[in-house]
Design an enzyme around this catalytic site. Structure first.
Site, PDB file in Angstrom:
ATOM      1  N   SER A   1       3.236   7.409   0.453  1.00  0.00           N
ATOM      2  CA  SER A   1       4.466   6.639   0.894  1.00  0.00           C
ATOM      3  C   SER A   1       5.850   7.462   1.306  1.00  0.00           C
ATOM      4  CB  SER A   1       4.788   5.873  -0.547  1.00  0.00           C
ATOM      5  OG  SER A   1       5.032   6.917  -1.437  1.00  0.00           O
TER       6      SER A   1
ATOM      7  N   HIS B   1      12.442   7.198  -3.547  1.00  0.00           N
ATOM      8  CA  HIS B   1      11.588   7.556  -2.344  1.00  0.00           C
ATOM      9  C   HIS B   1      12.741   7.826  -1.057  1.00  0.00           C
ATOM     10  CE1 HIS B   1       8.100   6.179  -4.117  1.00  0.00           C
ATOM     11  NE2 HIS B   1       7.059   6.522  -2.679  1.00  0.00           N
TER      12      HIS B   1
END
Length: 311
Positions: A49, A290
């Site tokens: 990811s 992230h």
């Protein structure tokens, strides 16, 4: 389905916790640029990811469950190198482990074929960004967040000192996270050998993870949640993961791209207008803990520098 970093952090959000959790080519080693001209494709980008860029617009590609962004670092690198669309394959996928490089991966919305299926003798550039899910980094952060909340509620009087999460992963000489990192080393070695076998003419780059937490020994002053000792623990576990990946790359004659150094000061605890990593409750379009679009741009710049395309 394997739990990605994004999915793993959702549990902490559900509890109402607002916190901040936290070059590679077979033709030579080292982290600097290469004297030869950067390849112009075909370019294949496997990864998890941190490569895919969940929630960063515009999401593109199939299956949708891989959550790839058209502005992630592989897409930015391909655009900078003027690689034709037909010569660029982003095969990264949220939740991917090293095993998913060689086997199909189920997602919430479709199945991603084995990422290495995109490699061939024609491939000239490969960037590999993977490993965090192999050590269960999502569950580490989730447990440390929960422990941090209890630390605050009890005023640090729960019997585990200032690092209650670390106490659950480290007992004497046994460090559970380090053990998983060492196990992932062997899997990464085999994966890089497979890249060499399938794409013998490619320049291959292992891309490091950017800094999630401050590197100066401090905590997250804006949104404290981790116990003081656990901030250092989580930070050290990420550094160990990056060190393993760097050493494995160098041992196989592959280049390593350092994104940790360039991202220092741009971690999830930094100011909203400068950070590369979003906190647990994102302020910009990105998944929890992230890279945001700024972070993907920074990672792309690091790759381009390693390629010799940027000074």
């Amino acid at each position: 389905m394997r739990t990605s970093l994004r999915a793993g952090l959702a549990g902490a959000l559900a509890c109402g916790v607002l916190v901040t959790a936290m070059n590679v080519g077979r033709d030579g080693g080292g982290g600097g640029g290469d004297a030869s001209a950067p390849p112009t494709g075909p370019y294949i980008a496997p990864g998890d990811s941190y490569t895919a860029g969940p929630n960063i617009p515009e999401q593109s590609g199939t299956p949708a469950g891989c959550e790839r962004s058209g502005r992630n670092y592989p897409a930015l690198v391909a655009a900078e190198l003027k690689i034709k669309a037909s010569d660029f394959r982003d095969v990264s996928c949220a939740g991917a482990t090293i095993a998913d490089l060689s086997a199909p991966q189920s997602t919430d919305d479709g199945t991603n074929p084995a990422q290495f299926d995109a490699l061939s003798g024609a491939t000239r550039l490969v960037t590999v960004g993977i490993g965090g899910n192999d050590i269960g980094f999502a569950s580490v952060i989730r447990r440390c967040v929960t422990s941090g909340v209890m630390y605050q509620v009890t005023g640090g009087q729960d019997g585990d000192g200032d690092a209650p999460c670390k106490e659950r992963y480290v007992s004497g000489d046994v460090d559970e996270v380090r053990r998983k990192t060492e196990a992932a080393d062997g899997r990464l070695a085999r994966a890089l050998d497979e890249v060499e076998r399938r794409a013998p003419k490619a320049r291959v780059y292992v891309v490091g993870y950017p800094a999630i937490l401050p590197s100066d020994g401090g905590g997250c002053d804006r949104e404290p949640a981790l116990a003081p000792g656990d901030t250092a623990f989580v930070r050290d576990k990420e550094r160990e993961l990056n060190t393993m990946r760097r050493q494995r790359a160098e041992a196989t004659g592959t280049r390593y791209v350092d994104t940790y150094g360039p991202s220092e000061g741009h971690d999830a605890c930094s100011a909203e207008d400068t950070r590369w990593i979003e906190p647990l409750l994102p302020r910009s379009p990105a998944a929890s803990v992230h890279p945001n679009e700024r972070g993907e741009r920074g990672m792309a710049d690091a790759v381009l520098h390693a390629l010799g395309a940027h000074p």
